[in-house]
Design an enzyme around this catalytic site. Sequence first.
Site, PDB file in Angstrom:
ATOM      1  N   ARG A   1      31.899  61.223  32.548  1.00 56.32           N
ATOM      2  CA  ARG A   1      31.371  62.182  33.512  1.00 56.32           C
ATOM      3  C   ARG A   1      30.754  63.416  32.848  1.00 56.32           C
ATOM      4  NH1 ARG A   1      32.245  60.852  38.676  1.00 56.32           N
ATOM      5  NH2 ARG A   1      34.033  59.569  39.256  1.00 56.32           N
TER       6      ARG A   1
ATOM      7  N   ASP B   1      30.868  54.907  46.778  1.00 54.90           N
ATOM      8  CA  ASP B   1      30.969  55.821  47.931  1.00 54.90           C
ATOM      9  C   ASP B   1      29.912  55.557  49.000  1.00 54.90           C
ATOM     10  OD1 ASP B   1      32.860  56.865  46.288  1.00 54.90           O
ATOM     11  OD2 ASP B   1      31.824  58.749  45.893  1.00 54.90           O
TER      12      ASP B   1
END
Length: 548
Positions: free
Chosen positions: A142, A202
Amino acid sequence: MTKSALQIARAAYQPKVPVALKGQVEAVDGEYTQSVADQEEIKKLFPNTYGMPIITFEKSKEAVTLPAINVGVILSGGQAPGGHNVIAGLFDGVKAINKDSRLYGFILGPGGLVDHNYMELTADIIDEYRNTGGFDMIGSGRTKLEETAQFDKGLEILKELGIKALVIIGGDDSNTNACVLAEYYQSINAGVQVIGCPKTIDGDLKNEQIETSFGFDTACKVYSEVIGNIQRDCNSARKYWHFIKLMGRSASHIALECALQTHPNVCIISEEVEAKNLTLDDVVNQIAAVVAKRAADGNDFGTVLIPEGLVEFIPAMKKLIAELNDFLAKNEAEFKLIKRSEQRNYVISKLTKDNSELYASLPEGVARQLTLDRDPHGNVQVSLIETEKLLAEMVGNRLAEWKKEGQYVGKFASQVHFFGYEGRCAAPSNYDADYCYSLGYTASCLIASGKTGYMSSVRNTTASADKWVAGGIPVTMMMNMEKRHGEMKPVIQKALVKLDGAPFKKYASQREKWAVNTDYVYPGPIQYFGPTEVCDQPTKTLLLEQGK
Ligand code: FBP
């Protein structure tokens, strides 16, 4: 690597691709684009990559021989089923450009580019990972690519390896960064194209052109299988209410899709909670009312689906989190010096009145979770907030109050679950295996056409694969300005559940029935081999969005 029989059989699966990608293609320019909002600001920030046309690939009769090209690839952010197939499609695509082309994978996410940590991806390696879940071929991370110093450091290794194009496979934030990088490399004439690919379980990276992010299909099918199993369990024992939190960050797409697949008794949709300005108490009352109603019918069991991002959508909580985000971004160092036992009082003393009162009223555990480290993009790590426990506890308390007042509420016992990591690395469904391979292959076509600042796009995916449309969408088209870490930044607009959209409307039309009746659906495990109506179905969300 020892493999299961299914893995061996699955390795031989040939992903379906849009017909235009079978052979030579040409890029056809479509409409010139604008960003979805804040056009003037975005145009100023992206002078070289703003306003480009939408691209569609069509079959070409002309056989063009292109020189070999070296390409880099990065997996960024949370795992999503199908990532390996994006890389496999990209590999096959760059080899089709020229058999001497090479593909390099940067290790453990964007950090690999900055740290010069890479490996060459050869045919042997790619073949090991075709149609498998996970991101373990090269790993993910990330690290946020946002500083010029990082871009320059990355350029050193790109130059050293002769890499002329970089493919970043990520969610909305990573693709925003990919676009910033594309703009920068273009502005300094670095000679490196940057292409994005829409990844995230998501489901919140979608728009008119990007129908869905990859991984959403498989993850929802895995969660729905397990929710179905739980429903069968609770319908067998008839003694528990199961509170099931589902990953998905802010948007409730996963919870909604799983509800459409399994018909739970309650599914909370964060976007509706916000639109109706509901308080935490209102949500608790709603669930407790369903529990009491079912108890009156002798059914002391049920299922409640809770989207991971719920707390951020309760308006008062949202204000509190926004102030906490800004406050912690500005005072991180000071906050970290405060003793853990005194952090709560410190926060209470620093917040504005309403937020301070709300924060003080929260159970200790939830209050602490709200101050935990933000992710590198400045977001609260909603997956760490135990909303399922919070709601189960509060519903239990509410029912006890109602009981005292003389209402019949039956027997309430709860179990809590959180499904997220269980689905992120599942072997991709046929839909995701096909979609991902096509996205990767399309990225290679964008590279061959000299494009930069584009996201690979494959559309019309509820039709059979031969009718899919491959192309590219300028990333700036999806952007607007939003506050991050206390500053306005250009970012890809997150797609939340639309309350006037067909998937939500479908759920809303059924929920009262599902609340009281036990109308559970048990979808069972993903099937990889068998009839197409069992194996190749897209999500209900996508089918409904496309009017099917
Ligand atoms: P991406 O947006 O990077 O695809 O991540 C998706 C997600 O699975 C979210 O649903 C979840 O909130 C988050 O990752 C969890 O992050 P981590 O893997 O760092 O625990």
